[in-house]
Design an enzyme around this catalytic site. Sequence first.
Site, PDB file in Angstrom:
ATOM      1  CG  ASN A  55      -1.989  -1.047   1.164  1.00 39.54           C
ATOM      2  OD1 ASN A  55      -2.281  -1.589   0.101  1.00 39.54           O
ATOM      3  ND2 ASN A  55      -2.579  -1.364   2.308  1.00 39.54           N
ATOM      4  CB  ALA A 100      -1.492   9.180  11.165  1.00 40.84           C
ATOM      5  CB  SER A 102      -4.108   6.192   8.571  1.00 41.64           C
ATOM      6  OG  SER A 102      -4.091   6.309   7.162  1.00 41.64           O
ATOM      7  CB  SER A 139      -7.570   5.274  15.817  1.00 39.12           C
ATOM      8  OG  SER A 139      -8.143   4.174  15.150  1.00 39.12           O
ATOM      9  CE1 TYR A 161      -3.563   4.694  12.577  1.00 38.35           C
ATOM     10  CE2 TYR A 161      -5.407   3.335  13.286  1.00 38.35           C
ATOM     11  CZ  TYR A 161      -4.915   4.546  12.860  1.00 38.35           C
ATOM     12  OH  TYR A 161      -5.754   5.620  12.725  1.00 38.35           O
ATOM     13  CE  LYS A 165      -3.649   7.699  14.691  1.00 38.75           C
ATOM     14  NZ  LYS A 165      -3.560   9.148  14.385  1.00 38.75           N
ATOM     15  CE  LYS A 200      -8.657   6.048   4.433  1.00 40.04           C
ATOM     16  NZ  LYS A 200      -9.574   5.968   5.600  1.00 40.04           N
ATOM     17  CG  PHE A 223     -16.366 -11.499   5.107  1.00 43.11           C
ATOM     18  CD1 PHE A 223     -15.638 -12.160   4.124  1.00 43.11           C
ATOM     19  CD2 PHE A 223     -15.770 -10.423   5.754  1.00 43.11           C
ATOM     20  CE1 PHE A 223     -14.360 -11.742   3.780  1.00 43.11           C
ATOM     21  CE2 PHE A 223     -14.501 -10.011   5.421  1.00 43.11           C
ATOM     22  CZ  PHE A 223     -13.797 -10.670   4.432  1.00 43.11           C
ATOM     23  CD  GLU A 224     -19.782 -18.646   4.686  1.00 42.53           C
ATOM     24  OE1 GLU A 224     -19.797 -19.433   3.719  1.00 42.53           O
ATOM     25  OE2 GLU A 224     -19.307 -18.938   5.814  1.00 42.53           O
ATOM     26  CB  SER A 226     -22.403  -9.632   6.055  1.00 46.02           C
ATOM     27  OG  SER A 226     -21.097  -9.919   5.594  1.00 46.02           O
TER      28      SER A 226
END
Length: 336
Positions: A55, A100, A102, A139, A161, A165, A200, A223-224, A226
């Site tokens: 990323n 940050a 993030s 956060s 992360y 924070k 992002k 996802f199952e 959900s």
Amino acid sequence: MRYSDVDLNHKTILITGGGGFIGSNLAFYFQKHYPDARVVVLDLFRSNLTLSNGNLKSFGHFKNLIGFNGEVISGDINDQTLLAKLSAHYKFDYIFHEAAISDTTALEQDLMIQTNVNAFKDLLDIAVAHGANMIYASSGATYGDAPSPQRVGCEAPQNVYGFSKLMMDHLARQYAQKHDSISIVGLRYFNVYGPREFFKNKTASMVVQFGHQLLAGKHPKLFENSDKILRDFIYIEDIVQANVLAMHPKESGVFNVGTGKARSFQSMVDILQKELGTAFACEYIPNPFIGRYQFHTEADIESTKAALDYSPCFEFEAGIAAYVPEIKRLFEQELS
């Protein structure tokens, strides 16, 4: 909507991370409501630099600031020479610290601590020297898998992360105790969605990602179970509201910023389908994150209401409805 009657004209406001999602929304808020304020945006705009997970190191993007008339500075908050120049050249009245690393999946612990914790201390020193009130991004990740509703004081971060924070929050409390001439407020954002998050990339909210799946004629993949995976989703306008109210709080401290209501990923898709006029059958896939994935977040916002007079304005339905025109524009102009 204007959230405060405080006169900010002729005040100088620094927004770090101002080319990112929340920072750019703050920049435009002040430009709209306080045209005579001096708004300075500092951002490490994106380059080809990536983290080990692939990323981008920075998500700051110039398109988030198209139409902004203030000052824009490209730079890294880890650059102490830059911070010294900023401190010498400006006299800040307020500092909004959104910059940050993030990415919650980032593995670079050294960079995370350096950027999120050590550079924050340098910015706190500037705030003290300038007599500037500090509002910074904490956060909900500080809570890890703590049970809902998540309350300040019940932190259990599960990644670096969230840890970084939490360390910022500890620093802020120390400074607030020593320097009561300024206010220092940390805002623990929960799951934020809304305009200017698109750049992002993969870390943008599932609201915009599902929206674009639907507009592309794809069946949304969930996802199952959900309907049983819930988050406290909060629209960007309520994040802006909390930041503005935190400029003059009743007390310094760390406060949750959410709606206080958990909603499911299934409801997200259902609302989007209604707003977009689609009716695609959902495809359910096994959840590979069982055992290391939060299944329920819900912010306890009672202290936030008391200290900031904060009251969320956007239910999930209203937030998504407000966001849909931008989701469509992005699909047509950025993806098509």
